[in-house]
Write an enzyme that holds these catalytic residues in place. Sequence first.
Site, short mmCIF file in Angstrom:
data_model
loop_
_atom_site.label_atom_id
_atom_site.label_comp_id
_atom_site.label_asym_id
_atom_site.label_seq_id
_atom_site.Cartn_x
_atom_site.Cartn_y
_atom_site.Cartn_z
CG ASP A 37 20.57 -5.13 32.83
OD1 ASP A 37 19.70 -6.01 32.98
OD2 ASP A 37 20.96 -4.37 33.74
CD GLN A 38 18.91 -3.27 24.12
OE1 GLN A 38 17.80 -3.33 24.64
NE2 GLN A 38 19.09 -2.72 22.93
#
Length: 200
Positions: A37-38
């Site tokens: 995930d970012q």
Amino acid sequence: NKPEGMKTHGNEKNELGLQNHVAAAVGHGVFVVHRLDQSTSGAVLFAKNQFVLPILGRMFEENLIHREYLALVHGHFSSPVITIDQPIGKNRHDKRKQIVTPTGKRAVTHLSVLTEYKKSSLIKLTLDTGRTHQIRVHLSALTAPIFGDLLYGNDTHEPRLMLHAQKISWPDPFTGEMREVLAPSKTFDARCQQEQDNQD
């Protein structure tokens, strides 16, 4: 070693991600084997050519590539070692989110408590499956959301999501020799130190 806040790869033509930086460092294009995930930091594995990409992809599906995560979460646990085996599927009310649901796909997370602070815990996690947001969903379902998780919690004051992929290990697809890479995070360690300091 992806910093928090950076995408694994860009979604738009001119959007930069970790993939671009790795390609620049090695001097040619690289291929994404798995994603973080970012907002999650840590070790990401790329393939240097299209020949090895499907081999590594299959190794991921067969759970031969292992990732070890650290997370700082709210609260304490009833046991120092827990296996969460709860299926995960899409949240019909919010398409950004996943949810524990009987109609979801099987998801297994192994959790062990490393340190208990006053109102929080530092834990280590490994996965048998790779569902979207798996760790975040499972911990939220245990009412132990991760510090700084704006999607599954409400820590608007935290500087980052306290989820970090600290280690990745896999057998070399050609020799079988085990390889292991550690990925440190100064920002993760500094935030844990704050929890430690608050003990006093």
